[in-house]
Design a protein around this motif. Structure first.
Motif, short mmCIF file in Angstrom:
data_model
loop_
_atom_site.label_atom_id
_atom_site.label_comp_id
_atom_site.label_asym_id
_atom_site.label_seq_id
_atom_site.Cartn_x
_atom_site.Cartn_y
_atom_site.Cartn_z
N ARG A 48 26.84 10.96 2.12
CA ARG A 48 25.64 11.75 1.82
C ARG A 48 25.29 11.71 0.33
NH1 ARG A 48 24.05 14.69 6.18
NH2 ARG A 48 25.57 14.95 7.85
N ARG A 49 25.46 10.54 -0.24
CA ARG A 49 25.09 10.38 -1.65
C ARG A 49 23.69 9.78 -1.74
NH1 ARG A 49 30.60 7.79 -4.34
NH2 ARG A 49 31.92 9.65 -4.11
N PRO A 50 22.94 10.13 -2.77
CA PRO A 50 21.59 9.56 -2.91
C PRO A 50 21.65 8.07 -3.19
CG PRO A 50 22.19 10.81 -4.87
CD PRO A 50 23.26 11.07 -3.87
N SER A 51 20.63 7.38 -2.74
CA SER A 51 20.56 5.94 -2.95
C SER A 51 20.33 5.62 -4.42
CB SER A 51 19.41 5.35 -2.13
OG SER A 51 19.29 3.97 -2.35
N VAL A 52 20.96 4.51 -4.86
CA VAL A 52 20.82 4.06 -6.24
C VAL A 52 19.68 3.05 -6.32
CG1 VAL A 52 21.96 2.88 -8.15
CG2 VAL A 52 23.28 4.42 -6.67
N GLY A 53 18.85 3.19 -7.32
CA GLY A 53 17.81 2.19 -7.55
C GLY A 53 16.63 2.28 -6.61
N MET A 54 16.34 3.46 -6.08
CA MET A 54 15.18 3.61 -5.20
C MET A 54 13.89 3.50 -6.02
SD MET A 54 12.62 5.71 -3.94
CE MET A 54 13.03 7.43 -4.18
N ARG A 55 12.96 2.69 -5.52
CA ARG A 55 11.69 2.49 -6.22
C ARG A 55 10.54 2.80 -5.27
NH1 ARG A 55 8.37 -2.25 -7.28
NH2 ARG A 55 9.81 -3.43 -5.97
N GLU A 56 9.55 3.51 -5.76
CA GLU A 56 8.37 3.85 -4.96
C GLU A 56 7.21 2.94 -5.32
OE1 GLU A 56 7.32 7.93 -5.30
OE2 GLU A 56 8.92 8.61 -3.95
N VAL A 57 6.51 2.48 -4.29
CA VAL A 57 5.30 1.67 -4.47
C VAL A 57 4.15 2.43 -3.82
CG1 VAL A 57 4.16 -0.52 -4.04
CG2 VAL A 57 6.64 -0.46 -4.46
N HIS A 58 3.22 2.90 -4.64
CA HIS A 58 2.07 3.66 -4.13
C HIS A 58 0.98 2.65 -3.76
CE1 HIS A 58 -0.16 7.75 -4.65
NE2 HIS A 58 -0.49 7.14 -3.54
N ALA A 59 1.02 2.19 -2.49
CA ALA A 59 0.20 1.04 -2.08
C ALA A 59 -1.25 1.40 -1.77
CB ALA A 59 0.83 0.38 -0.85
N VAL A 60 -1.49 2.61 -1.25
CA VAL A 60 -2.86 3.08 -0.96
C VAL A 60 -3.01 4.47 -1.58
CG1 VAL A 60 -4.47 3.77 0.86
CG2 VAL A 60 -3.06 1.73 1.16
N LYS A 61 -4.09 4.65 -2.34
CA LYS A 61 -4.23 5.87 -3.15
C LYS A 61 -5.55 6.59 -2.84
CE LYS A 61 -1.81 3.45 -6.88
NZ LYS A 61 -1.94 2.88 -8.26
N GLY A 62 -5.46 7.59 -1.98
CA GLY A 62 -6.61 8.46 -1.74
C GLY A 62 -7.83 7.79 -1.16
N VAL A 63 -7.63 6.87 -0.22
CA VAL A 63 -8.75 6.12 0.37
C VAL A 63 -9.41 6.95 1.48
CG1 VAL A 63 -9.37 4.11 1.76
CG2 VAL A 63 -7.86 3.85 -0.22
N SER A 64 -10.73 7.04 1.43
CA SER A 64 -11.50 7.75 2.46
C SER A 64 -12.67 6.88 2.91
CB SER A 64 -12.04 9.08 1.93
OG SER A 64 -11.00 9.98 1.60
N PHE A 65 -12.88 6.79 4.23
CA PHE A 65 -14.05 6.10 4.78
C PHE A 65 -14.17 6.48 6.25
CE2 PHE A 65 -10.55 3.21 5.61
CZ PHE A 65 -10.74 2.85 6.94
N THR A 66 -15.34 6.24 6.81
CA THR A 66 -15.58 6.41 8.25
C THR A 66 -16.16 5.12 8.81
OG1 THR A 66 -16.00 8.79 8.00
CG2 THR A 66 -16.77 7.75 10.03
N ALA A 67 -15.52 4.58 9.83
CA ALA A 67 -16.01 3.38 10.50
C ALA A 67 -16.66 3.78 11.82
CB ALA A 67 -14.87 2.40 10.75
N TYR A 68 -17.72 3.06 12.19
CA TYR A 68 -18.47 3.41 13.39
C TYR A 68 -18.43 2.28 14.42
CZ TYR A 68 -20.29 7.20 10.52
OH TYR A 68 -20.40 8.32 9.73
N ARG A 69 -18.63 2.66 15.66
CA ARG A 69 -18.67 1.69 16.75
C ARG A 69 -19.77 0.67 16.50
NH1 ARG A 69 -18.54 4.23 22.61
NH2 ARG A 69 -16.43 4.67 21.87
N GLY A 70 -19.42 -0.60 16.72
CA GLY A 70 -20.38 -1.67 16.53
C GLY A 70 -20.37 -2.28 15.14
N GLU A 71 -19.55 -1.75 14.24
CA GLU A 71 -19.48 -2.29 12.88
C GLU A 71 -18.42 -3.38 12.78
OE1 GLU A 71 -20.86 0.83 9.50
OE2 GLU A 71 -18.85 1.17 10.30
N SER A 72 -18.65 -4.32 11.87
CA SER A 72 -17.64 -5.29 11.47
C SER A 72 -17.44 -5.12 9.97
CB SER A 72 -18.09 -6.71 11.80
OG SER A 72 -17.09 -7.64 11.44
N ILE A 73 -16.24 -4.71 9.56
CA ILE A 73 -15.98 -4.30 8.18
C ILE A 73 -14.98 -5.24 7.53
CG2 ILE A 73 -15.13 -2.42 6.73
CD1 ILE A 73 -15.92 -0.49 8.97
N GLY A 74 -15.38 -5.84 6.41
CA GLY A 74 -14.48 -6.70 5.66
C GLY A 74 -13.71 -5.91 4.62
N LEU A 75 -12.47 -6.32 4.37
CA LEU A 75 -11.65 -5.74 3.31
C LEU A 75 -11.37 -6.83 2.29
CD1 LEU A 75 -11.15 -3.69 5.69
CD2 LEU A 75 -8.93 -3.26 4.66
#
Length: 263
Positions: A48-75
């Motif tokens: 029960r020891r904490p892991s050594v060398g743990m690194r966080e990668v914040h890959a998506v930051k506060g993304v908001s959107f609404t997709a609707y039926r019939g749409e084709s959305i490029g990223l």
């Protein structure tokens, strides 16, 4: 006399995907030199020891959107901008650190729902892939020839009867797309599928995506090929470093992206 509103004006727009201040964080463990063995990790868990060398990668930051039926959305966005991570979160494969993702129906991530097994023939993979997406055996049999013809893998020989391990990466990708595109989807998530194959296959893929939209589905497409995005999508999300920089009509967003990046 009051005028009658047009059908377009009164047509209800049905949301299929809502991302609300979505944050996705990866945690990478055991990154210290010589400290990341499986034995060392097991010892830390037992004690029960904490892991050594743990690194966080914040890959998506506060993304908001609404997709609707019939749409084709490029990223779009540079490598590491969070595009594929966002697709996986919409598909329910990655948990949100903060925020929420709401979906209508079952999202299908190309390459996951149509999982292929290298030791099985292409024929068996078509059957298993169709069943994995929820198609009945009767539906798979009815669409089998169309799937094989669409993929084009038999154009230079009877490859459908050979094990998948004999396929090139491009052939496997074309078959995977063909299996996924054989079913109508509420939400279809495609990651770089149109980058594989010749121009004829890309044209077939683009036409099929337009059909899926007409059949009341929503399509998300990740691609580094701006021409494919222009030909296929009516809306684009531009991500950089996990943040949503722009969300709007395809031509408008791609012009801004090309101006900024020179691509």
């Amino acid at each position: 006399m009051d005028s009658v509103p047009s059908t377009t004006a009164t047509q209800e727009r049905i949301p299929t995907v809502i991302a609300d201040e979505l944050h996705i964080v990866y945690r990478v463990y055991g990154t210290g030199a010589g400290k990341g063995s499986a034995t060392a990790a097991l010892n830390r868990i037992i004690r029960r020891r904490p892991s050594v060398g743990m690194r966080e990668v914040h890959a998506v930051k506060g993304v908001s959107f609404t997709a609707y039926r019939g749409e084709s959305i490029g990223l779009i966005g540079s490598n590491g901008s969070g595009k594929s991570t966002l697709l996986k979160a919409v598909a329910g494969l990655l948990p949100a650190e903060r925020g929420k993702v709401y979906t209508h129906g079952q999202p299908s991530l190309l390459g996951v729902n149509a999982a292929l097994m290298n030791d099985l023939t292409g024929e068996k993979n078509v059957i298993l892939g169709g069943l994995a997406m929820g198609m009945s055996r009767e539906q798979v049999r009815a669409r089998y020839d169309d799937i094989v013809d669409f993929s084009g893998i038999n154009e230079k020989g009877d490859f459908i009867s050979l094990p998948m391990r004999t396929y090139s990466s491009g052939m496997a990708a074309r078959l995977r797309f063909s299996i996924a595109a054989a079913k109508d989807h509420d939400v279809l998530l495609i990651d770089e599928a149109l980058a594989t194959g010749d121009r004829a296959f890309q044209k077939r893929s683009e036409a099929r995506i337009r059909e899926l939209r007409k059949e009341a589905g929503t399509v998300f497409l990740v691609s580094h090929n701006n021409n494919s995005i222009r030909d296929t999508c009516d809306r684009v999300l531009w991500l950089e470093r996990g943040e949503l920089l722009m969300d709007g009509p395809t031509d408008e967003v791609i012009k801004a992206y090309e101006k900024e990046t020179g691509k």
